[in-house]
Every structure is written in structure tokens, then in C-alpha cells.
Design an enzyme around this catalytic site. Sequence first.
Site, PDB file in Angstrom:
ATOM      1  CE  LYS A   1      38.767  10.528 -33.460  1.00  0.00           C
ATOM      2  NZ  LYS A   1      37.540   9.681 -33.506  1.00  0.00           N
TER       3      LYS A   1
ATOM      4  CB  SER B   1      38.861   6.431 -32.146  1.00  0.00           C
ATOM      5  OG  SER B   1      37.877   7.195 -32.830  1.00  0.00           O
TER       6      SER B   1
ATOM      7  CB  SER C   1      34.723   7.751 -31.522  1.00  0.00           C
ATOM      8  OG  SER C   1      35.220   6.508 -31.944  1.00  0.00           O
TER       9      SER C   1
END
Length: 508
Positions: free
Chosen positions: A86, A161, A185
Site C-alpha cells: 500500500k 482505503s 482498511s
Amino acid sequence: MSTPPADAFDLPETTIADVRTAIADGRVTAEALLDRYLARIDAYDDDLNAILTLNDGARERARDLDARYAEEGFVGPLHGVPTLLKDNQDTHDMPTTAGSVALADSVPPRDAFVVERLRDAGAVVVGKANLQELSFGVDTISSLGGATRNAYDLNRRPSGSSGGTAAAVAANLATVGTGSDTCSSVRSPPAFNNLVGLRPTRGLVSRTGIVPLSETQDTAGPVTRTVADAARLLDAMAGYDPEDPVTATGADAVPDDGYASHLDPDGLDGARIGVARQFLGLQGDSEDLPVDEADAAAVTAVVEEAIEEMEAAGATVLDPVDVVDVDLLGSARVLQYEFARDFDRYLARLGDAAPHGSLAEVYETGTIAPSIESRFEGAGIFDVDADSLEGDAGYLRRLRRRDRLAETVLARMVEDDLDALLYPPSTVPPVEIPEHQPFSEMNCELSAHTGLPAVVLPAGFTDEGLPVGVELLGRRFAEPRLLELGYGFERSSGHRRPPERFGELDDA
């Protein structure tokens, strides 16, 4: 070193164990495997829009691993495993942008602690994944990368996210991936993409070098296609970091034999699981949401079947179990107090590499994606005096509520002799674009506000073919037990299936 033929190794749905076995058998090299994934990214990411940056040094890294393997064998448990990060996790050799145009040229001087550990274990970092800009929200939209799409329906959101990681791993653009979780997330994106996600107990995994959103809630975690891969990734990620003192609380919690040793196919036999039914069904007012009762009913139906499957695998299910007051749970939110403070500390830590001096400066560039910019409005993020937080009565009151919530949840689990609490990470399926995933339907706060661990597992599909996940929340540092339960459910149910659109390439 000769390159094995492409058909010697079946890439889709490959696991860490598969990669290790194939390298040992001579059916694949780290470089050849990397090339296969890069070809898939080239062929498929235009559809998904999941990848922000590819690692220019990945091939050199893979070649080095191949050379070292020829001389000394495996360098670590993740030797040659293509891994997607990420893009809020610092990398010294690539920008770390949090999806923001304002941070597009930010190259940190060193890796995040978890990234360093992954590389030490032998991982090949393929690249960085798109995310909800600054991790601020539960879609995956950013000014730098645009909007990521769901791997099972390109017209729907992947949640966020960590939606870029989830969509890419679901479509087999990397073997495994990492996310971070402030609230949802590493749980709702895996649930929406038929994956496994694990939010560790607060203190088990370091936050050093991760672009922050909320210091008391943030943690990194695995995003994988199988429970076994989540366990093996957690083995590499967990550990004490002297620069993140909270990890001292988890230093003695990591099992000596590793998390992967707790992969028991009979892990549900004799387990006791409580259904937190208060987290099923629509939570918000459907008149104000892009979803309705029928959407929630579709998720509930899949969860009910998962409960029956757990019982069939030997679990005792208590249904319902009254867990917490949801109003109290919501009143423990602290992001609005911590965001600017923690983000500014992160920038300060970058030193001369920091492109801006504060979150306020990033916001004032006017480059933040409109849907994320609108979240700032009225949130009061820039109204907080970071220097006075230690004496801020409202902030301290919310932190005390968290302690009370954790005590309440743990007491319920002890009184009912529960191994885990069960609920869906989202009460509704992924929404159609351009709508936004409603935060009111994300059941993320129980784990985030208590600091307790949770694992999300593929539970099945709605009649429309949309993935649904089920979340198991455990006791503090009970990741080994959660992995036992998760592995037992995975083996007895078999709900993971790859998205049809992203099959094997004809020439790979």
C-alpha cells in the site's frame, strides 16, 4: 541461469508455499515469476487501476535472489515472493505518496519498519498500490491514481482505503499484499474482493514509516488470498520496533514457532463463536444512503450460511451475543484529534525529504481529490491544537471510552467462553460507481477502537455475484487462535474463487 518454461508453473492463485516449492523444484525463478506478474499488471491494471508505481529495482532484486539461491539456498521465508505494498508505507527506492499529488515526489530516506522486515524475509517488492487519498475514507480514490475498481465488478467500489492492494491481489497481480487499517482498511477491501485480511492487535506490528491517519488506531496488516499466506506475512511483519514503543506490548506475544504453525484444518472443531447480531442489517437511514434493506439482506443471507458452515465444522455458535453499546462505540472516535498532529510528525521525520511541512499545507495545495477534500470540510481537523491534546478533556474522555469498550468486549468473551465474535465487516455489498461506500455500514470500529485483532474471511457471494466477507474478532494478541479458526473455515467452506475477468494470460 536458465529460465524455466512459462507453462512449468501455474501462476493464478499461487501462494507463498507454492512459490517456495516451485523455486526448490526448479520450475520457476524469482526473476521469471516477477516477469509473469509484470505481464499481468500490464494486461489487466488498465481495468482495475490498482497500481500507482512499479519498482524499477524489482528485477535486479529478483536476479540477486536467484544468484543467492544458487549459492546458499533460500534467504528467508518470503524468498522471491512478489509483494505489493500500500502506498502509505515508506520505501527508500520509490515514492511514498499516500495517493496524493502533493506527495508525488516524496521519496523517504529509508523503508518503513514492516517493509524492511518483508525485504529481509526475501520478498520482492513489485510496486505500490493505490489507496483512498491520505487513507481518509472507505473508497479508493486519489488525486494521484484516480479511482480503483472492484475486481469482481468493475462498475463497483473496492472499498478502502487499501482497495488498490485488495483489487490487485484478488486479480493475481501479486502473490500477496500489505494494507494498513485505521478503521476498515484491511477488512472491508478484502471482504469486497473475496480475500483474507488481518488487522493485528495494537502493538503487534510497527507503525514506523507508515503515513498516519490516527496514531491510536493505525496498524499495518496482510491482504492475501489465503489464511496461510496471511499467517506467513504476519510472521514477517510482526515484531518489536524500538522506534515504536507500543510494540513492546506485543513483543512477547509472537509465538516462538510462528503464526503459520497454527494452520489447523480442524481449527473450528470445539470452537465457541458469538454472533454480534447488532452489526447485521442496515445501520443507517436508507433514505440518505446509496443502499437499502435489500442490500443488507443479501449480505446477511451469506453470513447466515457461513454461520451454519462453522457449526457443521464443529463450532458452537452463541446467537445472539450482546457486545457493546453502539452509541458508545461511535463516541470513541478520535481521528479528528489525531490526524493533523500525527501527519505533521510523519513529515517532520522525513526531514529534508518532506515536500511539505504540514497536513494543512498539503490541503492548501488544492490538489486533493474532490471527494476526499469534501471530507475535510466540517471535520474540524485543523481546529485542534496539537500541543494541548494531552490536556484536552474531550480527547481524553474518548480515549477512556476505548479502555471501557475493550474491557466490556473482553468481559463478554470471558463470561461466554468465546474464542471470537462474528459479524460482517460491511452490512452491504460494494456500491456502484459513482456512489460512495457509506461509512455507517462499515463495522470497523469494534476492532479499531478496542485494539483487538480481527480476521476477515471470504464467506460467499450474493445472488449478483458480489463477494461477502465475515469478520472474526478475537482476544488481545489471540492471532494464533484467529488463524486456527480462519484456516478451519477456509478449508471446510472453500469460498475463495478468482474473478473470471482476470484469468491466465494466453502467452504467459
